[in-house]
Design an enzyme around this catalytic site. Structure first.
Site, PDB file in Angstrom:
ATOM      1  N   HIS A 217      38.514  36.752  37.363  1.00 20.86           N
ATOM      2  CA  HIS A 217      39.741  36.487  36.609  1.00 20.86           C
ATOM      3  C   HIS A 217      40.599  37.717  36.372  1.00 20.86           C
ATOM      4  O   HIS A 217      41.820  37.630  36.298  1.00 20.86           O
ATOM      5  CB  HIS A 217      39.417  35.782  35.282  1.00 20.86           C
ATOM      6  CG  HIS A 217      38.938  36.686  34.187  1.00 20.86           C
ATOM      7  ND1 HIS A 217      37.648  37.176  34.131  1.00 20.86           N
ATOM      8  CD2 HIS A 217      39.576  37.193  33.100  1.00 20.86           C
ATOM      9  CE1 HIS A 217      37.511  37.927  33.063  1.00 20.86           C
ATOM     10  NE2 HIS A 217      38.654  37.963  32.422  1.00 20.86           N
ATOM     11  N   ASP A 218      39.994  38.900  36.272  1.00 20.42           N
ATOM     12  CA  ASP A 218      40.769  40.121  36.029  1.00 20.42           C
ATOM     13  C   ASP A 218      40.890  40.994  37.273  1.00 20.42           C
ATOM     14  O   ASP A 218      41.157  42.197  37.159  1.00 20.42           O
ATOM     15  CB  ASP A 218      40.119  40.939  34.905  1.00 20.42           C
ATOM     16  CG  ASP A 218      40.624  40.538  33.527  1.00 20.42           C
ATOM     17  OD1 ASP A 218      41.662  39.850  33.448  1.00 20.42           O
ATOM     18  OD2 ASP A 218      39.991  40.916  32.523  1.00 20.42           O
ATOM     19  N   LYS A 221      43.637  43.626  37.660  1.00 20.71           N
ATOM     20  CA  LYS A 221      43.681  44.850  36.850  1.00 20.71           C
ATOM     21  C   LYS A 221      43.329  46.093  37.654  1.00 20.71           C
ATOM     22  O   LYS A 221      43.602  47.211  37.213  1.00 20.71           O
ATOM     23  CB  LYS A 221      42.734  44.721  35.650  1.00 20.71           C
ATOM     24  CG  LYS A 221      43.303  43.880  34.520  1.00 20.71           C
ATOM     25  CD  LYS A 221      42.430  43.958  33.280  1.00 20.71           C
ATOM     26  CE  LYS A 221      43.078  43.197  32.115  1.00 20.71           C
ATOM     27  NZ  LYS A 221      42.236  43.247  30.899  1.00 20.71           N
ATOM     28  N   HIS A 246      48.924  41.572  35.995  1.00 19.06           N
ATOM     29  CA  HIS A 246      47.609  41.495  36.642  1.00 19.06           C
ATOM     30  C   HIS A 246      47.207  40.080  37.055  1.00 19.06           C
ATOM     31  O   HIS A 246      46.553  39.927  38.103  1.00 19.06           O
ATOM     32  CB  HIS A 246      46.526  42.178  35.782  1.00 19.06           C
ATOM     33  CG  HIS A 246      45.968  41.343  34.671  1.00 19.06           C
ATOM     34  ND1 HIS A 246      46.457  41.400  33.389  1.00 19.06           N
ATOM     35  CD2 HIS A 246      44.940  40.438  34.640  1.00 19.06           C
ATOM     36  CE1 HIS A 246      45.760  40.581  32.616  1.00 19.06           C
ATOM     37  NE2 HIS A 246      44.842  39.988  33.339  1.00 19.06           N
ATOM     38  N   HIS A 271      45.005  32.413  33.192  1.00 18.82           N
ATOM     39  CA  HIS A 271      44.127  32.592  32.036  1.00 18.82           C
ATOM     40  C   HIS A 271      44.811  33.258  30.847  1.00 18.82           C
ATOM     41  O   HIS A 271      44.256  33.304  29.752  1.00 18.82           O
ATOM     42  CB  HIS A 271      42.850  33.361  32.416  1.00 18.82           C
ATOM     43  CG  HIS A 271      43.064  34.782  32.828  1.00 18.82           C
ATOM     44  ND1 HIS A 271      43.458  35.143  34.099  1.00 18.82           N
ATOM     45  CD2 HIS A 271      42.938  35.951  32.136  1.00 18.82           C
ATOM     46  CE1 HIS A 271      43.557  36.457  34.179  1.00 18.82           C
ATOM     47  NE2 HIS A 271      43.241  36.979  32.994  1.00 18.82           N
ATOM     48  N   HIS A 272      46.050  33.767  31.038  1.00 14.00           N
ATOM     49  CA  HIS A 272      46.820  34.312  29.913  1.00 14.00           C
ATOM     50  C   HIS A 272      48.016  33.430  29.544  1.00 14.00           C
ATOM     51  O   HIS A 272      48.837  33.822  28.710  1.00 14.00           O
ATOM     52  CB  HIS A 272      47.309  35.734  30.222  1.00 14.00           C
ATOM     53  CG  HIS A 272      46.251  36.782  30.065  1.00 14.00           C
ATOM     54  ND1 HIS A 272      45.668  37.086  28.851  1.00 14.00           N
ATOM     55  CD2 HIS A 272      45.653  37.583  30.983  1.00 14.00           C
ATOM     56  CE1 HIS A 272      44.770  38.036  29.022  1.00 14.00           C
ATOM     57  NE2 HIS A 272      44.729  38.348  30.302  1.00 14.00           N
ATOM     58  N   ASP A 300      37.689  34.236  27.242  1.00 13.98           N
ATOM     59  CA  ASP A 300      38.209  35.564  27.587  1.00 13.98           C
ATOM     60  C   ASP A 300      38.682  36.288  26.335  1.00 13.98           C
ATOM     61  O   ASP A 300      38.359  37.461  26.109  1.00 13.98           O
ATOM     62  CB  ASP A 300      39.362  35.421  28.590  1.00 13.98           C
ATOM     63  CG  ASP A 300      39.969  36.767  28.982  1.00 13.98           C
ATOM     64  OD1 ASP A 300      39.210  37.713  29.238  1.00 13.98           O
ATOM     65  OD2 ASP A 300      41.213  36.859  29.025  1.00 13.98           O
TER      66      ASP A 300
END
Length: 347
Positions: A217-218, A221, A246, A271-272, A300
């Site tokens: 998911h990240d 980044k 990201h 997811h954000h 998260d």
């Protein structure tokens, strides 16, 4: 060569180290110090080993480099280690580059112990075994190796959660909460599987897909400069813009792959996002957010709040639950928050 401490001298040595630790900074008693290039390992895990598979180190002062405690290959005397735990020193250090070998040795020891091995040890070993590979492969130009690794670890996480019978609150207590890539992604993947099961997902293949995507998911980044990710003060508008890119960067890297589903890609991309449209990178409303992304968004944030970050101290699980509950509806899917909070409160 490291000198083994005789059992009869162990407690005296432990007390001396503890007094040095306390005189340095009483507030850090029993807590690992940030040694560059090293990572802390719970002594309780090392007590499962008869010999040190890698060099083990001890740090008695916050400004000192870790000193060699036991060289790789030597018999590991449990008495002095146990005495360190008794006086509140719970961690030994290993080099970051040795994590994979240490983790593999721990997992072998735990498998040999069969059902007697507690879930806490199993999960801690799983995290350590994955740590070195995650930290290395996530930085490769081509993300294919990291995707394959995420799939392997996701499979291990699903297997562990299905077999270990560990409550969510117990998993939170045994999970690491320091600031390393492998910690956050393995925590989020594990929490995601637990929440998915509580929401009625029982198909193993589907749970593995969720765990894999949560591991990824990240991914975006890795394109953000470390000086921004590790900044201890408020981000300026340009830095905030880079951070909020990201999800897009991760999605662009992964979207042409045939081995990831649409919902897996949406975990990375959305997811954000927030239910009221106040999230990023697009600001879509809840009706356009994939259910898997809504689910990962909850855990998260929970892990981010309860983990150490360069810009703030970790909060308690209770405070993180309160934050999620207060923002259920406008920011997070209310049903998923309720389900996650209920899971954490289960005894």
């Amino acid at each position: 060569m490291a000198r083994r401490i005789r059992p009869q001298a162990a407690r005296a040595a432990a007390l001396f180290c503890m007094s040095t630790l306390c005189s340095s900074n009483p507030a850090t008693m029993g807590q690992p110090f940030p040694a560059v290039g090293y990572i802390h390992v719970p002594i309780d895990l090392l007590l499962r080993l008869n010999a040190a598979p890698v060099d083990l180190f001890f740090q008695s002062h916050s400004s000192s480099e870790p000193a060699l405690y036991c060289r790789a290959g030597l018999t590991l005397d449990h008495a002095p280690l146990s005495n360190l735990v008794e006086v509140g020193i719970c961690d030994i250090y290993v080099r970051m580059g040795d994590l994979q070998e240490l983790g593999a040795s721990l997992r072998d020891a735990i498998r040999a112990g069969g059902d007697e091995a507690p879930g806490a040890d199993q999960f801690a070993a799983l995290q350590l075994a994955a740590a070195a590979e995650i930290e290395q492969t996530v930085r490769l130009v081509d993300c294919s190796k990291f995707v394959a690794l995420a799939r392997d670890i996701g499979r291990d996480i699903v297997s562990f959660i299905s077999s270990a019978k560990v409550l969510p609150s117990e998993l939170f207590n045994i999970a690491r909460h320091d600031y390393n890539t492998f910690v956050h992604v393995t925590n989020v993947a594990s929490y995601s599987v637990i929440l998915a099961e509580r929401l009625g997902v029982s198909d193993v293949a589907e749970l593995e897909q969720i765990a894999t995507a949560a591991m990824l998911h990240d991914l975006g980044k890795r394109h953000i400069p470390l000086k921004i990710l590790n900044k201890s003060t408020r981000l300026d508008p340009h830095e905030r813009e880079l951070i909020e890119l990201h999800p897009t960067r991760g999605y662009v890297e992964l979207c042409t792959r045939a081995d990831l589903t649409h919902s897996q890609l949406m975990i990375v991309y959305q997811h954000h996002e927030r239910i009221d449209g106040g999230g990023y990178p697009v600001g879509v409303l809840g009706t356009d957010i994939d259910p898997w992304a809504k689910m990962v968004a909850v855990v998260d944030v929970f892990d981010a709040l309860t983990g150490k970050r360069p810009y703030r101290r970790p909060t308690t699980a209770a405070n993180a639950i309160d934050f999620l509950t207060r923002n259920a509806g406008p920011h997070f899917d209310a049903e998923m928050v309720k389900c996650w909070v209920s899971a954490l409160k289960q005894t």
